[in-house]
Design an enzyme around this catalytic site. Sequence first.
Site, PDB file in Angstrom:
ATOM      1  N   LYS A   1      -3.624  -1.326  -6.010  1.00 57.62           N
ATOM      2  CA  LYS A   1      -4.171  -2.489  -5.301  1.00 57.62           C
ATOM      3  C   LYS A   1      -5.375  -3.072  -6.041  1.00 57.62           C
ATOM      4  O   LYS A   1      -5.848  -4.160  -5.736  1.00 57.62           O
ATOM      5  CB  LYS A   1      -4.542  -2.112  -3.874  1.00 57.62           C
ATOM      6  CG  LYS A   1      -3.313  -1.807  -2.992  1.00 57.62           C
ATOM      7  CD  LYS A   1      -3.708  -1.388  -1.581  1.00 57.62           C
ATOM      8  CE  LYS A   1      -2.555  -1.023  -0.686  1.00 57.62           C
ATOM      9  NZ  LYS A   1      -1.901  -2.183  -0.031  1.00 57.62           N
TER      10      LYS A   1
ATOM     11  N   HIS B   1      10.178   0.308   1.703  1.00 58.13           N
ATOM     12  CA  HIS B   1       8.834  -0.293   1.660  1.00 58.13           C
ATOM     13  C   HIS B   1       8.100  -0.100   0.355  1.00 58.13           C
ATOM     14  O   HIS B   1       6.926  -0.450   0.257  1.00 58.13           O
ATOM     15  CB  HIS B   1       7.960   0.289   2.781  1.00 58.13           C
ATOM     16  CG  HIS B   1       8.274  -0.265   4.132  1.00 58.13           C
ATOM     17  ND1 HIS B   1       7.725  -1.429   4.604  1.00 58.13           N
ATOM     18  CD2 HIS B   1       9.094   0.161   5.099  1.00 58.13           C
ATOM     19  CE1 HIS B   1       8.191  -1.680   5.814  1.00 58.13           C
ATOM     20  NE2 HIS B   1       9.036  -0.728   6.135  1.00 58.13           N
TER      21      HIS B   1
ATOM     22  N   LYS C   1      -7.784  -3.239   2.641  1.00 55.40           N
ATOM     23  CA  LYS C   1      -6.489  -2.560   2.510  1.00 55.40           C
ATOM     24  C   LYS C   1      -6.767  -1.138   2.077  1.00 55.40           C
ATOM     25  O   LYS C   1      -7.898  -0.823   1.708  1.00 55.40           O
ATOM     26  CB  LYS C   1      -5.612  -3.270   1.470  1.00 55.40           C
ATOM     27  CG  LYS C   1      -6.359  -3.553   0.150  1.00 55.40           C
ATOM     28  CD  LYS C   1      -5.551  -4.403  -0.808  1.00 55.40           C
ATOM     29  CE  LYS C   1      -5.441  -5.855  -0.431  1.00 55.40           C
ATOM     30  NZ  LYS C   1      -4.137  -6.266   0.039  1.00 55.40           N
ATOM     31  N   ARG C   2      -5.745  -0.263   2.110  1.00 56.33           N
ATOM     32  CA  ARG C   2      -5.948   1.098   1.625  1.00 56.33           C
ATOM     33  C   ARG C   2      -6.495   1.068   0.193  1.00 56.33           C
ATOM     34  O   ARG C   2      -6.193   0.177  -0.592  1.00 56.33           O
ATOM     35  CB  ARG C   2      -4.622   1.879   1.653  1.00 56.33           C
ATOM     36  CG  ARG C   2      -4.124   2.218   3.036  1.00 56.33           C
ATOM     37  CD  ARG C   2      -5.121   3.018   3.832  1.00 56.33           C
ATOM     38  NE  ARG C   2      -5.374   4.299   3.208  1.00 56.33           N
ATOM     39  CZ  ARG C   2      -4.907   5.473   3.604  1.00 56.33           C
ATOM     40  NH1 ARG C   2      -4.163   5.535   4.674  1.00 56.33           N
ATOM     41  NH2 ARG C   2      -5.195   6.581   2.971  1.00 56.33           N
TER      42      ARG C   2
ATOM     43  N   THR D   1       0.775  -7.521   4.029  1.00 52.79           N
ATOM     44  CA  THR D   1       0.693  -8.306   5.261  1.00 52.79           C
ATOM     45  C   THR D   1      -0.734  -8.790   5.514  1.00 52.79           C
ATOM     46  O   THR D   1      -0.914  -9.782   6.227  1.00 52.79           O
ATOM     47  CB  THR D   1       1.183  -7.515   6.496  1.00 52.79           C
ATOM     48  OG1 THR D   1       0.591  -6.218   6.487  1.00 52.79           O
ATOM     49  CG2 THR D   1       2.695  -7.404   6.501  1.00 52.79           C
TER      50      THR D   1
ATOM     51  N   LYS E   1      -2.207 -12.364   7.219  1.00 52.86           N
ATOM     52  CA  LYS E   1      -3.222 -12.476   8.274  1.00 52.86           C
ATOM     53  C   LYS E   1      -4.379 -13.353   7.807  1.00 52.86           C
ATOM     54  O   LYS E   1      -4.888 -14.199   8.567  1.00 52.86           O
ATOM     55  CB  LYS E   1      -3.783 -11.086   8.626  1.00 52.86           C
ATOM     56  CG  LYS E   1      -2.758 -10.089   9.115  1.00 52.86           C
ATOM     57  CD  LYS E   1      -3.359  -8.671   9.114  1.00 52.86           C
ATOM     58  CE  LYS E   1      -2.288  -7.611   9.254  1.00 52.86           C
ATOM     59  NZ  LYS E   1      -2.786  -6.261   8.887  1.00 52.86           N
TER      60      LYS E   1
END
Length: 801
Positions: free
Chosen positions: A540, A348, A534-535, A642, A646
């Site tokens: 990110k 992952h 998100k985290r 992901t 969504k």
Amino acid sequence: MKLTTAQFKTDFLAEIKTLYATDLSDTSAFGQFVALGHLLRRYDGPNWTRTSERYRQDDVKQVYYFSIEFLPGRLLKSNLLNLGLMQPVRQGLQELGLDLENISAAEPDPGLGNGGLGRLAACYMDSMASLGLAGNGNGIRYRYGLFKQVFMNGYQVELPDDWLRNGDVWEIRRENKACLVRFGGNVWMTPQADGSLKPTYEHTDDVLAVPYDTGMVGDHNGVTNTLRLWSAELPPSADQTYYSQAQRDRIDEITKVLYPDDSNSAGQALRLRQEYFFSSAGVQSILRHYSLRHHGVRELGQKIAIHINDTHPTLVIPELMRLLMDDHHCSWDVAWELTREVMSYTNHTIMQEALETWPIDMFKGLLPRLYQIVVEIDRHYRADKTPIFGEALVNRTAPLGNGQVRMAYLAVIGSHSVNGVAPLHTELLKTDVLRDLYAVYPERFNNKTNGIATRRWVQIANEPLAALIDQKLGTEWRHEPSQLKLLGAYATEPAFLKQLTAVKTKNKQALAKYIQSELGLTLRTDAIFDVQIKRLHAYKRQLLHVFEIIREYLAIKEHPAQVEPPRVHIFGAKAAPSYHYAKSIIKLINALADLVNHDPDIGDRLKVAFIPNYGVSLGELIIPAADVSEQISTASKEASGTSNMKLMANGALSLATRDGANIDIIQAAGEANEYPFGLSAKAVYGYYERGDYHAADFYQADPELKRVLDTLIDGTIPGVSTEGREIYDSLLRYNDEFFVLADYESYIQQQRQISHDFQDQRQWQQKALANIAAAGVFSADLAVARYADDIWQMPHTPLKA
Ligand SMILES: *Cc1c(COP(=O)(O)O)cnc(C)c1O
């Protein structure tokens, strides 16, 4: 199943009476939820029993999905949906003067995961059941989930998530299926009369693993699979052993709390104990179940698949070896053959620091028998591969090296399949992170792009959209999400596009109401809802999004006459408790929100809402309301993502780097319907190879960027001082590890384009529609079917009720 509203009401009132010895008016929403949960379990009970019996009778192959995290979200509505009971139950409750939404909101949302990894595992459980696959989950029943996040003075504060305080209606404790897991002590091999060796243990710390099972209800197919979560308890003491408080605590702590920290070495030994605990208990229970029906282990590979979700459950490999040799009298070669046949591994991440390793001394001390086996795996690997690939490559890739047990390498060597989770990610595994192992085992590597449960993320989270789709397509898409592509035909129907806008507005109103009550912030629902959830992690790049907000703020201040559509920037993100930098960014966002939201010059043209305690339930509220989906990781760093899927499925347009599954989303929906920007993975690797990235050059060359960055340290944002300096330095002194400055310009350009395009609502909704119509490709059902076909070798004709 069939259920009339009248029957439901009778059953529900009886359940209330039985549980509480009182009537409905005397119960809380939580009490009503518990009663409803009990009732659903009763309705579903026959399915669950029948499913297990059927699997046993037909002796079907079973897959066991091992994951240290599961993030299932609330189960009430998803069980209602999959059982086909949503309508009669909602109606019945209404007739009793109750509201399903209120009752559902009283259900605790189990936070047994950090983010994408655990959520993927939960989506896959739902899909396995819905495909009628004999799929079992195996994980840890954490007493406390991921912390509850609150903000105090703009800083993240972590409170315990006591999700089990009032019990869990869905779980069944199965004490009769408990097993012992051994830690520490000494072990030596004693020769037996038949010449074999048998281990003798002394002074071990034994822990009782007790399983709690939760039904995973399939989509209208009568199938209910099992998610088994293990809890650590004191072993029964036949000899009246006395446990000291310290011993009790040591056992308790194994399943007490989800280890939230994926970035530093504190608590390493506890994490290793957690990993062995659920790996060992899971494999023991698999073999026990298998042995009820089969003599010997020859058929193991035809009857069992074990999936390793990220490296945390990798110890299933040496643990299966141990049980096959020590308990089932297999030779090494037979055990190894079976193990590789059974095991498969999903990687992952390509982030070096997330590839798990354990210091050998710690590993040996905690798991002496497993260590012997890993040494043997290492010895065989070296002996087999050195003649072919040379010593240097074998040294780099062996399970033991640099004083460490290397979990990812062990997982690859002990499995027959290794998959990445998006095409780019799989490519990077082959060419970078696992390049050497790819040279050794090229045939093992394959891609399985992640997917999402459309049932939860569209049907449940966005009922207005689902109802609108029903009007056009009927209801088949609900079980066959690939049919969503038929929506494309309505792109030129103005009435339909208007209805899409109306749906989005309704969802924005619901979110605005929540934000009003939680943050006291009033939002315009005609604003662009620009969402990043998100985290919180440097890669990110929430920071890039922050810079856009600062730019917008400065633009309004400096050119008040220039009119752009109003914007609301919405964040949801938890930072790992020990991740200092991520917490500084949280503080920065909150400080910026404070400045922007209270500036009378800004008014309602720009708002920033950082919603605390992001999790599955909040996601279900935020995602349907999003216009823009921020997927802005440094290219090559996000394996798949992901939340991008969504948001797409709910009609948000992606503002996205060409990273992970963003690439596939852009391709599926069409480049014209998204906002791609930034360095490609290739360009990022180019910088690495040449070593010629100079963040300061970007700062010097772009006056606007300089102006934006300077606000971090010049007092423009009053709430940040040390944090502003820290972030500023990370970019300029420490050369911006994640290329934020390099991507600033192209990002800003796309943000401007969004502001421009949003004003043409018809065209915007056409793009939203293109996203919804293309989202079926990312259904978890399809992803799981590919795992079943290519990796697990499992037929998946749905079982009939
Ligand atoms: C989907 C999901 C994630 C994953 O988000 P990414 O943007 O892919 O990292 C994280 N947390 C929750 C609660 C989710 O539902």
